[in-house]
Design a protein around this motif. Structure first.
Motif, PDB file in Angstrom:
ATOM      1  N   ALA A   1      37.649  51.113  25.878  1.00 18.77           N
ATOM      2  CA  ALA A   1      36.668  50.631  26.853  1.00 18.77           C
ATOM      3  C   ALA A   1      36.898  51.269  28.223  1.00 18.77           C
ATOM      4  O   ALA A   1      35.940  51.636  28.920  1.00 18.77           O
ATOM      5  CB  ALA A   1      36.726  49.105  26.948  1.00 18.77           C
ATOM      6  N   GLU A   2      38.156  51.418  28.602  1.00 17.09           N
ATOM      7  CA  GLU A   2      38.471  52.041  29.881  1.00 17.09           C
ATOM      8  C   GLU A   2      38.091  53.523  29.878  1.00 17.09           C
ATOM      9  O   GLU A   2      37.569  54.042  30.873  1.00 17.09           O
ATOM     10  CB  GLU A   2      39.950  51.875  30.197  1.00 17.09           C
ATOM     11  CG  GLU A   2      40.424  52.541  31.483  1.00 17.09           C
ATOM     12  CD  GLU A   2      39.800  51.987  32.754  1.00 17.09           C
ATOM     13  OE1 GLU A   2      39.978  52.614  33.814  1.00 17.09           O
ATOM     14  OE2 GLU A   2      39.117  50.938  32.681  1.00 17.09           O
ATOM     15  N   ALA A   3      38.323  54.215  28.765  1.00 20.31           N
ATOM     16  CA  ALA A   3      37.940  55.621  28.659  1.00 20.31           C
ATOM     17  C   ALA A   3      36.432  55.791  28.803  1.00 20.31           C
ATOM     18  O   ALA A   3      35.955  56.673  29.528  1.00 20.31           O
ATOM     19  CB  ALA A   3      38.414  56.207  27.335  1.00 20.31           C
ATOM     20  N   LEU A   4      35.679  54.939  28.129  1.00 18.18           N
ATOM     21  CA  LEU A   4      34.221  55.025  28.208  1.00 18.18           C
ATOM     22  C   LEU A   4      33.730  54.696  29.612  1.00 18.18           C
ATOM     23  O   LEU A   4      32.793  55.335  30.122  1.00 18.18           O
ATOM     24  CB  LEU A   4      33.587  54.090  27.183  1.00 18.18           C
ATOM     25  CG  LEU A   4      33.828  54.447  25.707  1.00 18.18           C
ATOM     26  CD1 LEU A   4      33.205  53.398  24.802  1.00 18.18           C
ATOM     27  CD2 LEU A   4      33.283  55.828  25.383  1.00 18.18           C
ATOM     28  N   ALA A   5      34.363  53.721  30.246  1.00 16.91           N
ATOM     29  CA  ALA A   5      33.978  53.373  31.616  1.00 16.91           C
ATOM     30  C   ALA A   5      34.246  54.538  32.561  1.00 16.91           C
ATOM     31  O   ALA A   5      33.429  54.849  33.444  1.00 16.91           O
ATOM     32  CB  ALA A   5      34.725  52.129  32.071  1.00 16.91           C
ATOM     33  N   ALA A   6      35.387  55.205  32.397  1.00 15.83           N
ATOM     34  CA  ALA A   6      35.714  56.347  33.254  1.00 15.83           C
ATOM     35  C   ALA A   6      34.747  57.506  33.024  1.00 15.83           C
ATOM     36  O   ALA A   6      34.384  58.216  33.968  1.00 15.83           O
ATOM     37  CB  ALA A   6      37.149  56.797  32.994  1.00 15.83           C
ATOM     38  N   LEU A   7      34.336  57.702  31.773  1.00 16.17           N
ATOM     39  CA  LEU A   7      33.392  58.767  31.452  1.00 16.17           C
ATOM     40  C   LEU A   7      31.966  58.413  31.859  1.00 16.17           C
ATOM     41  O   LEU A   7      31.117  59.302  31.990  1.00 16.17           O
ATOM     42  CB  LEU A   7      33.418  59.062  29.946  1.00 16.17           C
ATOM     43  CG  LEU A   7      34.657  59.767  29.397  1.00 16.17           C
ATOM     44  CD1 LEU A   7      34.667  59.706  27.876  1.00 16.17           C
ATOM     45  CD2 LEU A   7      34.719  61.209  29.869  1.00 16.17           C
TER      46      LEU A   7
ATOM     47  N   ASP B   1      34.648  59.866  36.271  1.00 17.67           N
ATOM     48  CA  ASP B   1      35.516  59.415  37.356  1.00 17.67           C
ATOM     49  C   ASP B   1      36.889  60.062  37.159  1.00 17.67           C
ATOM     50  O   ASP B   1      37.678  59.619  36.329  1.00 17.67           O
ATOM     51  CB  ASP B   1      35.608  57.890  37.327  1.00 17.67           C
ATOM     52  CG  ASP B   1      36.386  57.310  38.505  1.00 17.67           C
ATOM     53  OD1 ASP B   1      37.338  57.962  38.971  1.00 17.67           O
ATOM     54  OD2 ASP B   1      36.050  56.188  38.936  1.00 17.67           O
ATOM     55  N   PHE B   2      37.156  61.129  37.913  1.00 17.42           N
ATOM     56  CA  PHE B   2      38.356  61.943  37.725  1.00 17.42           C
ATOM     57  C   PHE B   2      39.628  61.097  37.827  1.00 17.42           C
ATOM     58  O   PHE B   2      40.482  61.123  36.931  1.00 17.42           O
ATOM     59  CB  PHE B   2      38.360  63.055  38.777  1.00 17.42           C
ATOM     60  CG  PHE B   2      39.418  64.109  38.594  1.00 17.42           C
ATOM     61  CD1 PHE B   2      39.125  65.301  37.956  1.00 17.42           C
ATOM     62  CD2 PHE B   2      40.698  63.929  39.079  1.00 17.42           C
ATOM     63  CE1 PHE B   2      40.093  66.283  37.794  1.00 17.42           C
ATOM     64  CE2 PHE B   2      41.679  64.904  38.931  1.00 17.42           C
ATOM     65  CZ  PHE B   2      41.371  66.085  38.287  1.00 17.42           C
ATOM     66  N   ALA B   3      39.769  60.327  38.899  1.00 20.65           N
ATOM     67  CA  ALA B   3      40.999  59.565  39.131  1.00 20.65           C
ATOM     68  C   ALA B   3      41.181  58.475  38.081  1.00 20.65           C
ATOM     69  O   ALA B   3      42.298  58.227  37.609  1.00 20.65           O
ATOM     70  CB  ALA B   3      40.991  58.954  40.524  1.00 20.65           C
ATOM     71  N   ARG B   4      40.097  57.823  37.700  1.00 21.11           N
ATOM     72  CA  ARG B   4      40.195  56.733  36.721  1.00 21.11           C
ATOM     73  C   ARG B   4      40.585  57.266  35.348  1.00 21.11           C
ATOM     74  O   ARG B   4      41.448  56.679  34.678  1.00 21.11           O
ATOM     75  CB  ARG B   4      38.859  55.988  36.660  1.00 21.11           C
ATOM     76  CG  ARG B   4      38.882  54.731  35.806  1.00 21.11           C
ATOM     77  CD  ARG B   4      37.587  53.953  35.966  1.00 21.11           C
ATOM     78  NE  ARG B   4      37.630  52.711  35.216  1.00 21.11           N
ATOM     79  CZ  ARG B   4      36.648  51.801  35.204  1.00 21.11           C
ATOM     80  NH1 ARG B   4      35.544  52.008  35.917  1.00 21.11           N
ATOM     81  NH2 ARG B   4      36.756  50.693  34.479  1.00 21.11           N
ATOM     82  N   LEU B   5      39.961  58.369  34.928  1.00 22.32           N
ATOM     83  CA  LEU B   5      40.314  58.937  33.631  1.00 22.32           C
ATOM     84  C   LEU B   5      41.728  59.496  33.648  1.00 22.32           C
ATOM     85  O   LEU B   5      42.483  59.332  32.679  1.00 22.32           O
ATOM     86  CB  LEU B   5      39.316  60.027  33.236  1.00 22.32           C
ATOM     87  CG  LEU B   5      39.454  60.558  31.809  1.00 22.32           C
ATOM     88  CD1 LEU B   5      39.271  59.451  30.783  1.00 22.32           C
ATOM     89  CD2 LEU B   5      38.455  61.695  31.554  1.00 22.32           C
ATOM     90  N   GLU B   6      42.117  60.122  34.746  1.00 23.74           N
ATOM     91  CA  GLU B   6      43.475  60.648  34.854  1.00 23.74           C
ATOM     92  C   GLU B   6      44.511  59.532  34.715  1.00 23.74           C
ATOM     93  O   GLU B   6      45.522  59.691  34.006  1.00 23.74           O
ATOM     94  CB  GLU B   6      43.671  61.362  36.184  1.00 23.74           C
ATOM     95  CG  GLU B   6      45.082  61.923  36.363  1.00 23.74           C
ATOM     96  CD  GLU B   6      45.324  62.540  37.717  1.00 23.74           C
ATOM     97  OE1 GLU B   6      46.382  63.197  37.866  1.00 23.74           O
ATOM     98  OE2 GLU B   6      44.490  62.376  38.619  1.00 23.74           O
ATOM     99  N   ALA B   7      44.283  58.400  35.354  1.00 20.61           N
ATOM    100  CA  ALA B   7      45.235  57.287  35.281  1.00 20.61           C
ATOM    101  C   ALA B   7      45.398  56.795  33.851  1.00 20.61           C
ATOM    102  O   ALA B   7      46.522  56.539  33.386  1.00 20.61           O
ATOM    103  CB  ALA B   7      44.778  56.153  36.187  1.00 20.61           C
ATOM    104  N   LEU B   8      44.290  56.661  33.125  1.00 19.67           N
ATOM    105  CA  LEU B   8      44.364  56.231  31.728  1.00 19.67           C
ATOM    106  C   LEU B   8      45.091  57.267  30.883  1.00 19.67           C
ATOM    107  O   LEU B   8      45.948  56.920  30.054  1.00 19.67           O
ATOM    108  CB  LEU B   8      42.953  56.015  31.184  1.00 19.67           C
ATOM    109  CG  LEU B   8      42.884  55.696  29.688  1.00 19.67           C
ATOM    110  CD1 LEU B   8      43.489  54.325  29.396  1.00 19.67           C
ATOM    111  CD2 LEU B   8      41.440  55.775  29.179  1.00 19.67           C
ATOM    112  N   MET B   9      44.782  58.521  31.081  1.00 17.68           N
ATOM    113  CA  MET B   9      45.393  59.572  30.279  1.00 17.68           C
ATOM    114  C   MET B   9      46.888  59.667  30.521  1.00 17.68           C
ATOM    115  O   MET B   9      47.662  59.891  29.577  1.00 17.68           O
ATOM    116  CB  MET B   9      44.701  60.905  30.559  1.00 17.68           C
ATOM    117  CG  MET B   9      43.267  60.949  30.038  1.00 17.68           C
ATOM    118  SD  MET B   9      42.372  62.433  30.555  1.00 17.68           S
ATOM    119  CE  MET B   9      43.286  63.692  29.656  1.00 17.68           C
ATOM    120  N   ARG B  10      47.309  59.476  31.751  1.00 20.13           N
ATOM    121  CA  ARG B  10      48.754  59.492  32.028  1.00 20.13           C
ATOM    122  C   ARG B  10      49.437  58.313  31.337  1.00 20.13           C
ATOM    123  O   ARG B  10      50.538  58.454  30.793  1.00 20.13           O
ATOM    124  CB  ARG B  10      49.002  59.464  33.530  1.00 20.13           C
ATOM    125  CG  ARG B  10      48.637  60.764  34.217  1.00 20.13           C
ATOM    126  CD  ARG B  10      49.219  60.898  35.601  1.00 20.13           C
ATOM    127  NE  ARG B  10      48.807  62.151  36.225  1.00 20.13           N
ATOM    128  CZ  ARG B  10      49.357  63.330  35.963  1.00 20.13           C
ATOM    129  NH1 ARG B  10      50.344  63.415  35.082  1.00 20.13           N
ATOM    130  NH2 ARG B  10      48.930  64.429  36.574  1.00 20.13           N
TER     131      ARG B  10
END
Length: 286
Positions: A139-145, A184-193
């Motif tokens: 859900a967080e990944a989809l929200a960031a995308l 959302d670059f920062a949001r997706l980056e945070a999840l990926m890290r």
């Protein structure tokens, strides 16, 4: 001392296509900080740094190396397009044939062939695997995308796939959905890290063995990777494991079209061998 830095593109025979990579043929005098500085200065999604092979690696003398990969922001365990670029660069110096690379992800054999003056490299991945992703993380990944769940292709269950590096695989229901990438670059980056992901592999199926793919890469400091060999290997393993393609298959992945840097990645699956082979052309950037 001046460090030689070569520039090659992978998964295209056109310097304006595919994915550019830096190649440092002799990185013996460089520490990690120096490698990162070079990669950041170059600005490509990855740069490969070659040093002598570890004892016992094997391979033909003079054709085995230790390889480290750095994005502008961090070291990554494995990079497919920089591997192809490195293999092509080496083949121009020492001739086509078999190469052996010791990477943080494991040992990666690469075969380089020449036809009509064009070089092509095929890497063999380490043994791959896939794993589920938690509903909250999806859900967080989809929200960031900025993707509604309805935009996912139900034939492609979201999974984390690994073939040297970890990638989240998401299927896009339409080509238009894949083409419209504004995240959302920062949001997706945070999840990926948090999930230790290198890219997100976004996929749309164009035919039984043909796919269009895109790879956001914020953890590397890059909005999007133009052609992603490690993700292609991971996707091949994912598609085979889920029965989306036969156990014996050759897949064609088109990437970079939406960025103006078209490239083609060939993914080969062999029954009885869990590893995935990823191949493509490569050429020096003038």
């Amino acid at each position: 001392m001046t460090t030689e830095v070569l520039r090659y593109t992978a998964f295209s025979d056109d310097p304006a296509g595919g994915n550019p990579a830096g190649v440092v043929p002799d990185a013996a005098g460089l520490d990690a900080a120096a490698m990162l500085e070079i990669a950041a200065g170059l600005g490509y999604s990855e740069t490969a740094f070659l040093t002598a092979p570890p004892p016992g690696l094997g391979g033909e003398p003079g054709r085995a190396f230790t390889v480290r990969y750095f994005s502008p922001k961090t070291e990554v365990p494995f990079c497919g397009h920089a591997t192809v670029a490195t293999a092509v660069a080496l083949a121009e110096r020492i001739g086509p044939g078999e190469l052996l690379f010791a990477t943080r992800a494991g040992t990666v054999p690469v075969s380089v062939t020449s036809a009509e003056g064009r070089l092509r490299a095929v890497l063999t991945s380490v043994e791959p695997h896939t794993e589920d992703i938690a509903d909250a993380d999806l859900a967080e990944a989809l929200a960031a995308l900025g993707w509604p769940a309805a935009d996912l292709d139900p034939a492609f269950p979201p999974r984390i796939a690994y073939a040297g590096a970890r990638h989240l695989v998401l299927g896009a229901a339409t080509r238009a959905r894949l083409a419209d990438l504004d995240y959302d670059f920062a949001r997706l980056e945070a999840l990926m890290r948090r999930l230790d992901l290198v890219t997100v592999q976004l996929v749309h199926r164009a035919g039984p063995a043909e796919f269009h793919v895109r790879d956001p890469f914020p953890v590397g400091g890059v909005v999007e990777d133009p052609a992603t060999g490690a993700a292609a290997a991971a996707f091949g393993a994912y598609a085979r494991e889920l029965g989306l393609v036969p156990q014996d298959a050759v897949l064609t992945l088109h990437q970079g079209e939406d960025m103006g840097r078209p490239g083609v990645l060939t993914v080969e699956l062999r029954a009885g061998d869990p590893r995935v082979r990823v191949g493509g052309a490569g050429v020096r950037i003038p």
